[in-house]
Write a protein that holds these residues in place. Structure first.
Motif, PDB file in Angstrom:
ATOM      1  N   HIS A 153       0.848  -1.189   0.000  1.00 21.97           N
ATOM      2  CA  HIS A 153       0.000   0.000   0.000  1.00 21.97           C
ATOM      3  C   HIS A 153       0.885   1.241   0.000  1.00 21.97           C
ATOM      4  O   HIS A 153       1.779   1.371   0.846  1.00 21.97           O
ATOM      5  N   PRO A 159      -2.807  12.163  -1.683  1.00 20.83           N
ATOM      6  CA  PRO A 159      -3.218  10.826  -2.154  1.00 20.83           C
ATOM      7  C   PRO A 159      -3.241  10.700  -3.668  1.00 20.83           C
ATOM      8  O   PRO A 159      -3.054   9.603  -4.202  1.00 20.83           O
ATOM      9  N   GLU A 160      -3.453  11.814  -4.372  1.00 24.38           N
ATOM     10  CA  GLU A 160      -3.487  11.742  -5.833  1.00 24.38           C
ATOM     11  C   GLU A 160      -2.143  11.275  -6.390  1.00 24.38           C
ATOM     12  O   GLU A 160      -2.100  10.500  -7.356  1.00 24.38           O
ATOM     13  N   ALA A 162      -0.018   9.289  -4.884  1.00 23.68           N
ATOM     14  CA  ALA A 162       0.072   7.853  -4.599  1.00 23.68           C
ATOM     15  C   ALA A 162      -0.733   7.057  -5.615  1.00 23.68           C
ATOM     16  O   ALA A 162      -0.296   6.009  -6.108  1.00 23.68           O
ATOM     17  N   GLN A 163      -1.921   7.553  -5.940  1.00 24.88           N
ATOM     18  CA  GLN A 163      -2.775   6.857  -6.904  1.00 24.88           C
ATOM     19  C   GLN A 163      -2.198   6.927  -8.315  1.00 24.88           C
ATOM     20  O   GLN A 163      -2.334   5.970  -9.093  1.00 24.88           O
ATOM     21  N   GLN A 164      -1.527   8.016  -8.630  1.00 24.25           N
ATOM     22  CA  GLN A 164      -0.870   8.110  -9.940  1.00 24.25           C
ATOM     23  C   GLN A 164       0.261   7.095 -10.052  1.00 24.25           C
ATOM     24  O   GLN A 164       0.450   6.466 -11.102  1.00 24.25           O
ATOM     25  N   GLN A 166       0.430   4.256  -8.366  1.00 22.05           N
ATOM     26  CA  GLN A 166      -0.254   2.963  -8.484  1.00 22.05           C
ATOM     27  C   GLN A 166      -0.684   2.711  -9.928  1.00 22.05           C
ATOM     28  O   GLN A 166      -0.443   1.628 -10.485  1.00 22.05           O
ATOM     29  N   ALA A 167      -1.291   3.706 -10.548  1.00 20.14           N
ATOM     30  CA  ALA A 167      -1.760   3.554 -11.931  1.00 20.14           C
ATOM     31  C   ALA A 167      -0.594   3.334 -12.892  1.00 20.14           C
ATOM     32  O   ALA A 167      -0.701   2.541 -13.850  1.00 20.14           O
ATOM     33  N   THR A 177      -2.605  -6.052  -9.746  1.00 23.99           N
ATOM     34  CA  THR A 177      -3.782  -5.286  -9.345  1.00 23.99           C
ATOM     35  C   THR A 177      -4.309  -5.681  -7.970  1.00 23.99           C
ATOM     36  O   THR A 177      -4.678  -4.823  -7.164  1.00 23.99           O
ATOM     37  N   SER A 181      -2.243  -1.108  -3.686  1.00 22.19           N
ATOM     38  CA  SER A 181      -3.266  -0.098  -3.406  1.00 22.19           C
ATOM     39  C   SER A 181      -2.588   1.210  -3.047  1.00 22.19           C
ATOM     40  O   SER A 181      -1.368   1.269  -2.858  1.00 22.19           O
ATOM     41  N   ALA A 182      -3.380   2.277  -2.939  1.00 20.12           N
ATOM     42  CA  ALA A 182      -2.826   3.603  -2.664  1.00 20.12           C
ATOM     43  C   ALA A 182      -3.868   4.474  -1.991  1.00 20.12           C
ATOM     44  O   ALA A 182      -5.079   4.279  -2.177  1.00 20.12           O
ATOM     45  N   GLY A 183      -3.393   5.463  -1.209  1.00 18.13           N
ATOM     46  CA  GLY A 183      -4.312   6.378  -0.540  1.00 18.13           C
ATOM     47  C   GLY A 183      -3.581   7.434   0.248  1.00 18.13           C
ATOM     48  O   GLY A 183      -2.365   7.614   0.121  1.00 18.13           O
TER      49      GLY A 183
END
Length: 283
Positions: A153, A159-160, A162-164, A166-167, A177, A181-183
């Motif tokens: 994680h 958080p954006e 982290a999500q970038q 992850q993507a 997948t 995860s990310a947050g």
């Protein structure tokens, strides 16, 4: 007598840079392997990283290590000739010129894995919480997943970002997948076997804004920053229940060894250099 002007030139680029121990490490490797070189600390202006690198190579430089905050800019600079590790990371910590082209690699993840194994905390089968989503974190995500952690994680103040990250990883490796995860950092939850601080918080005086209750029984808290005493993150981790804490000095030496092998074609032995560097931090 050989002069420094005739030696192969290397360096580490960052801002700040005065604290860097990379010259000590690479000079020790050179002595060990019988190679003559010159290795310098290079301070790049925050808005002048590309110019600093181009000037270094234009004047005969052979290779550069890249540190905070320029690893993502180094990725862009070498984007035409990246290793698979660098492309997956989206960040570069090692640059060199070959056949007239600038090449980039990321050896951070390799250095991290070797140090975790040295500490008897192989990521295989472990739950890993990674704090941060900048250049240091980017180099760690794929190697940790490839090493077999059951869950990873990414928690970041923004958080954006982290999500970038992850993507980005899942765009290359969709098979992860179910494990990645990310947050937000402040919303991190669950219990973790290894918590890795890849933020720059320990360069200051305060730890990351991390909730309590995250450390599993027997857990390791690992700070990518190194110091002569426990970092703010390590102190926080002890208070929050980590069974073991470690700084990133071993990772620093490990990633340097991987860079050294890229540049010179020989792999130095790291244990004696790590021991000497640890002693040097206390003097």
């Amino acid at each position: 007598m050989t002069t420094t002007t005739s030696l192969m030139r290397f360096g580490v680029v960052g801002n700040p840079i005065a604290h860097s121990r990379s010259p000590f490490i690479h000079e020790a490797f050179a002595s060990q392997t019988g190679i003559s070189l010159c290795y310098d600390r290079i301070l790049a202006p925050l808005d002048g990283f590309a110019h600093t690198c181009k000037d270094f190579f234009a004047h005969g430089g052979t290779g550069l290590n890249i540190t905070v905050p320029f690893k993502e800019q180094a990725f862009v600079l070498a984007q035409a000739h990246l290793t698979p590790r660098a492309r997956l990371a989206g960040a570069v910590n090692t640059l060199w010129m070959a056949n007239g082209h600038l090449h980039g690699c990321n050896t951070d993840g390799e250095g991290l894995l070797k140090d975790l194994e040295r500490l008897d905390y192989s990521p295989a089968g472990k739950r890993v919480l990674l704090l941060g989503a900048g250049g240091a974190a980017r180099g760690a995500v794929f190697p940790l997943l490839a090493a077999g952690c059951t869950r990873l994680h990414i928690a970041n103040r923004n958080p954006e970002r982290a999500q970038q990250l992850q993507a980005h990883i899942l765009g290359h490796m969709p098979e992860f997948t179910g494990r990645l995860s990310a947050g937000a950092l402040q919303q991190a939850s669950g219990v973790w076997d290894i918590i890795i601080n890849a933020t720059s918080s320990s360069l200051g005086s305060t730890p990351p804004d991390l909730p309590g209750g995250l450390y599993a029984s027997g857990a390791l808290a690992y700070d990518m920053v190194y110091a002569s005493q426990d970092t703010p993150f390590m102190l926080q981790a002890r208070e929050q229940g980590a069974a073991q804490v470690a700084d990133g000095l071993g990772m620093l030496v490990g990633q340097a060894a991987a860079s050294y092998e890229i540049w010179h074609g020989t792999r130095p032995e790291i244990s004696a250099v790590l021991k000497a560097l640890r002693l040097a931090l206390y003097t």
